[in-house]
Design an enzyme around this catalytic site. Sequence first.
Site, PDB file in Angstrom:
ATOM      1  N   VAL A  67       1.011  -1.284   0.024  1.00 50.40           N
ATOM      2  CA  VAL A  67       0.179  -0.055   0.062  1.00 50.40           C
ATOM      3  C   VAL A  67       0.738   1.190   0.031  1.00 50.40           C
ATOM      4  CG1 VAL A  67      -1.876   1.205   1.071  1.00 50.40           C
ATOM      5  CG2 VAL A  67      -1.783  -1.360   1.266  1.00 50.40           C
ATOM      6  N   LYS A  68       0.725   2.054  -1.082  1.00 55.05           N
ATOM      7  CA  LYS A  68       1.521   3.240  -1.192  1.00 55.05           C
ATOM      8  C   LYS A  68       0.550   4.505  -0.752  1.00 55.05           C
ATOM      9  CE  LYS A  68       4.496   5.034  -4.955  1.00 55.05           C
ATOM     10  NZ  LYS A  68       4.551   5.176  -6.339  1.00 55.05           N
ATOM     11  N   ILE A  69       1.470   5.402   0.331  1.00 59.46           N
ATOM     12  CA  ILE A  69       0.859   6.316   1.047  1.00 59.46           C
ATOM     13  C   ILE A  69       1.686   7.399   1.170  1.00 59.46           C
ATOM     14  CG2 ILE A  69       0.053   6.737   3.364  1.00 59.46           C
ATOM     15  CD1 ILE A  69      -0.401   4.105   3.856  1.00 59.46           C
TER      16      ILE A  69
END
Length: 220
Positions: free
Chosen positions: A88-90
């Site tokens: 998950v890219k945040i």
Amino acid sequence: MKFFIDTANLKEIDEARSLGMLDGVTTNPSLISNESVSNQKEIQKHYISICERLKNEENVSAEVISTDYDNMIQEGEKLSLLHPRIVVKIPITKNGIRAIKYFSNKKIKTNCTLIFSTGQALLAAKAGANYVSPFIGRLDDLSYNGLNLIREIKNVYENYHFKTKILGASIRNPLHIIECSKIGIHAITSPISVVYSLLNHPLTDIGLEKFLKDFKKKIK
Ligand code: G3P
């Protein structure tokens, strides 16, 4: 050094695989919007198609669109359930850091993106991000030295034995890749065109032409 491909395009991913140069994939909302997807269902299907092209140890970064904490969590959880290879890219914001901490406690992998300073990278590591993505080319565009940022982050992470991996992003030219490998970071993520440009050398072209000419002169 691992070679990730910065694209959401399936053909480019297959091309990188056939070159033997694929250790993972990173996407972002702009790259996703270039593909033929027009709703959440299609985007999810697209991420699954990318994941299915990867091997077990490889992963694909899929970025959340939400900016508020609750929706970041909800979106990130949905993304992580799509496939075990999803990271998950945040983005590095206050809510982003809180979300990274939440996912880190749940053992969901994260890539903290839009890193432009050492301080941001330090906070991302403290929150437990698995990867940080410092944007080299976008800093260079503003006359800041993007590679210096990579050196500084590596230094800070080594000082405190952080496990967060540095994934050099916003790669624009072959020197970015070469310098990252000299600094010794875990990985870069690059458009496939820049990977190809590592191949270029005029002496290789001249040498190959001469070898073939000599051979053909004598041998039928
Ligand atoms: O995916 C993040 C990063 O690699 C974007 O690169 O070329 O849009 O600055 P660029």
